[in-house]
Design a protein around this motif. Structure first.
Motif, PDB file in Angstrom:
ATOM      1  N   PRO A 146      36.705  42.403  44.000  1.00 47.29           N
ATOM      2  CA  PRO A 146      37.451  43.107  44.836  1.00 47.29           C
ATOM      3  C   PRO A 146      37.649  42.548  46.306  1.00 47.29           C
ATOM      4  CG  PRO A 146      36.312  44.676  43.665  1.00 47.29           C
ATOM      5  CD  PRO A 146      35.723  43.428  43.282  1.00 47.29           C
ATOM      6  N   LYS A 242      35.245  50.907  50.434  1.00 50.22           N
ATOM      7  CA  LYS A 242      35.359  51.866  49.236  1.00 50.22           C
ATOM      8  C   LYS A 242      36.676  52.083  48.841  1.00 50.22           C
ATOM      9  CE  LYS A 242      31.062  54.461  50.285  1.00 50.22           C
ATOM     10  NZ  LYS A 242      30.650  55.709  50.827  1.00 50.22           N
ATOM     11  N   TYR A 245      37.739  48.767  46.687  1.00 50.35           N
ATOM     12  CA  TYR A 245      37.027  48.879  45.300  1.00 50.35           C
ATOM     13  C   TYR A 245      37.774  49.909  44.409  1.00 50.35           C
ATOM     14  CZ  TYR A 245      33.403  45.439  46.299  1.00 50.35           C
ATOM     15  OH  TYR A 245      32.623  44.413  46.543  1.00 50.35           O
ATOM     16  N   TYR A 248      41.102  48.675  43.414  1.00 49.63           N
ATOM     17  CA  TYR A 248      40.847  47.317  42.442  1.00 49.63           C
ATOM     18  C   TYR A 248      40.523  47.870  41.005  1.00 49.63           C
ATOM     19  CZ  TYR A 248      39.680  42.760  40.389  1.00 49.63           C
ATOM     20  OH  TYR A 248      39.784  41.773  39.608  1.00 49.63           O
ATOM     21  N   TYR A 249      39.696  48.874  40.961  1.00 51.42           N
ATOM     22  CA  TYR A 249      38.983  49.434  39.724  1.00 51.42           C
ATOM     23  C   TYR A 249      39.786  50.670  39.024  1.00 51.42           C
ATOM     24  CZ  TYR A 249      35.424  45.757  39.881  1.00 51.42           C
ATOM     25  OH  TYR A 249      34.681  44.466  40.224  1.00 51.42           O
ATOM     26  N   THR A 255      34.254  50.430  34.820  1.00 49.82           N
ATOM     27  CA  THR A 255      33.553  50.222  35.857  1.00 49.82           C
ATOM     28  C   THR A 255      33.572  51.581  36.790  1.00 49.82           C
ATOM     29  OG1 THR A 255      33.961  47.961  35.740  1.00 49.82           O
ATOM     30  CG2 THR A 255      33.608  48.749  37.813  1.00 49.82           C
ATOM     31  N   LEU A 257      32.515  53.599  40.633  1.00 51.66           N
ATOM     32  CA  LEU A 257      32.270  53.685  41.739  1.00 51.66           C
ATOM     33  C   LEU A 257      31.577  55.098  42.203  1.00 51.66           C
ATOM     34  CD1 LEU A 257      35.183  52.253  43.827  1.00 51.66           C
ATOM     35  CD2 LEU A 257      33.231  50.939  42.482  1.00 51.66           C
ATOM     36  N   ILE A 275      28.913  50.901  40.437  1.00 57.01           N
ATOM     37  CA  ILE A 275      28.838  50.079  41.890  1.00 57.01           C
ATOM     38  C   ILE A 275      28.694  50.979  43.010  1.00 57.01           C
ATOM     39  CG2 ILE A 275      30.245  48.743  43.317  1.00 57.01           C
ATOM     40  CD1 ILE A 275      31.749  47.458  40.985  1.00 57.01           C
ATOM     41  N   ILE A 277      28.548  51.197  47.427  1.00 52.81           N
ATOM     42  CA  ILE A 277      29.027  50.275  48.606  1.00 52.81           C
ATOM     43  C   ILE A 277      28.148  50.822  49.707  1.00 52.81           C
ATOM     44  CG2 ILE A 277      30.734  49.652  49.931  1.00 52.81           C
ATOM     45  CD1 ILE A 277      31.012  48.507  47.461  1.00 52.81           C
ATOM     46  N   ILE A 286      26.830  45.557  48.216  1.00 55.12           N
ATOM     47  CA  ILE A 286      27.352  46.021  46.912  1.00 55.12           C
ATOM     48  C   ILE A 286      26.515  45.937  46.029  1.00 55.12           C
ATOM     49  CG2 ILE A 286      29.223  45.772  45.671  1.00 55.12           C
ATOM     50  CD1 ILE A 286      29.503  43.432  48.396  1.00 55.12           C
ATOM     51  N   SER A 288      25.533  46.374  41.924  1.00 55.47           N
ATOM     52  CA  SER A 288      25.830  46.745  40.802  1.00 55.47           C
ATOM     53  C   SER A 288      24.905  47.072  39.626  1.00 55.47           C
ATOM     54  CB  SER A 288      27.028  45.459  40.440  1.00 55.47           C
ATOM     55  OG  SER A 288      26.304  44.411  39.973  1.00 55.47           O
TER      56      SER A 288
END
Length: 324
Positions: A146, A242, A245, A248-249, A255, A257, A275, A277, A286, A288
């Motif tokens: 991201p 945040k 991200y 993007y996801y 994936t 968050l 993930i 943040i 970050i 993961s």
């Protein structure tokens, strides 16, 4: 039903692949190839499948299968494809590092697409040949893509990641046997790990001027999973990071968050990447977490298979973590 063949089915990734495909609604395992166990039951290598399958390993391949999974050691997939010919319609997913880099992606007229769905989903859907990403590479890229997509990796990035012993494969070595690994932690291949090549290529495809990546891999005293922490300078707020991200996801099935600190057990035995943040002064952290054998290998291979054959992306992959 998709007729699938598995090459190299006696290792950890092969075993995980068999386990998933036996429960996949659209797949029939046509054969499981092994040079060392031909004629023996699959359960001789994977006793967790006792009572689930009567499959036997074979030393022969069916060239007319719809899909071939290559679960071979690095450098052996290219040798196998040189020695064995499949139908012109057969699709191939390779789980080694033989075809991941751009310089290696064209092999014997086969153009391999890098198989990270969160980066290349449309290309994977249209491809016949896919190079499955490495386990560390998956965890690190999902932590950084991201930022690269918005050109925010202009400064150096530092990554520290720890992996379970299954990442080293099924054959015991000096640093994988129980007496050495138990109650022990150590780093290896500092700043030179083989997954750096594919990580840098992916990040550069989104941000050509991305800063240098310093990667320190560690051996953990557990069997499964990767926990990666990446940090770099970031001028925006934690809330802005945040939002970036989440955007993007937004369409990424596997994936997730979370605002809560993450740990390995919540992803082990699943195809998930979680993930988290955190912002400290001008540094963005970050974290993961993935299962190295699933999202880092066999689970992601099945995710790619689903995309290649027009199936639902999550078919066969609704797996649950064992947290306790």
């Amino acid at each position: 039903m998709i007729k699938a063949g598995i090459i190299g089915g006696s290792g950890y990734t092969g075993g995980e692949l068999i386990r998933i495909l036996l429960n996949h609604p659209a797949v029939d395992i046509n054969f499981v190839y092994s040079t060392t166990r031909a004629g023996k039951k699959v359960t001789s290598a994977h006793p967790d499948l006792l009572g689930v399958t009567e499959l036997e390993f074979t030393g022969n391949v069916n060239p007319d299968v719809d899909l071939v999974f290559l679960c071979l050691g690095h450098g052996n997939s290219s040798k196998f494809l040189k020695a064995n010919t499949f139908s012109s319609k057969s699709k191939v997913i390779d789980l080694s590092n033989d075809f991941r880099l751009m310089n290696d992606a064209n092999f014997l007229g086969k153009q391999f697409v890098y198989g990270l769905p969160e980066l290349n989903k449309n290309k994977i859907i249209a491809s016949q040949f896919v190079a499955n990403p490495g386990c560390f590479a998956t965890a690190v890229q999902l932590a950084l893509l991201p930022l690269a997509s918005k050109g925010l990796l202009g400064n150096a990035v530092h990554v520290n990641a720890v992996t379970g012993s299954t990442g080293a494969g099924v054959s015991p070595t000096a640093t994988t046997h129980f007496s050495w690994r138990n109650n022990n932690v150590s780093w290896y291949k500092p700043f030179t790990h083989q997954h750096l090549g594919e990580i840098n290529e992916s990040l550069s495809s989104l941000q050509p001027d991305a800063g240098e990546l310093f990667f320190l891999p560690n051996r953990g005293n557990f069997t499964r999973g990767i926990l990666a922490t990446a940090y770099t300078q970031f001028k925006g707020s934690e809330s802005e990071a945040k939002q970036l991200y989440a955007s993007y996801y937004s369409d990424a099935l596997f994936t997730q968050l979370t605002d809560d600190p993450i740990h390995l057990k919540q992803v082990v035995n699943t195809n998930q990447c979680h993930i988290h943040i955190h912002k400290h002064k001008d540094t963005l952290l970050i974290t993961s977490a993935i299962d190295n054998l699933l999202k880092g290998a066999s689970g992601q291979a099945v995710q790619n298979m689903n995309l290649m054959f027009g199936l639902e992306e999550g078919d066969g992959l609704q797996l649950k973590a064992g947290v306790f």
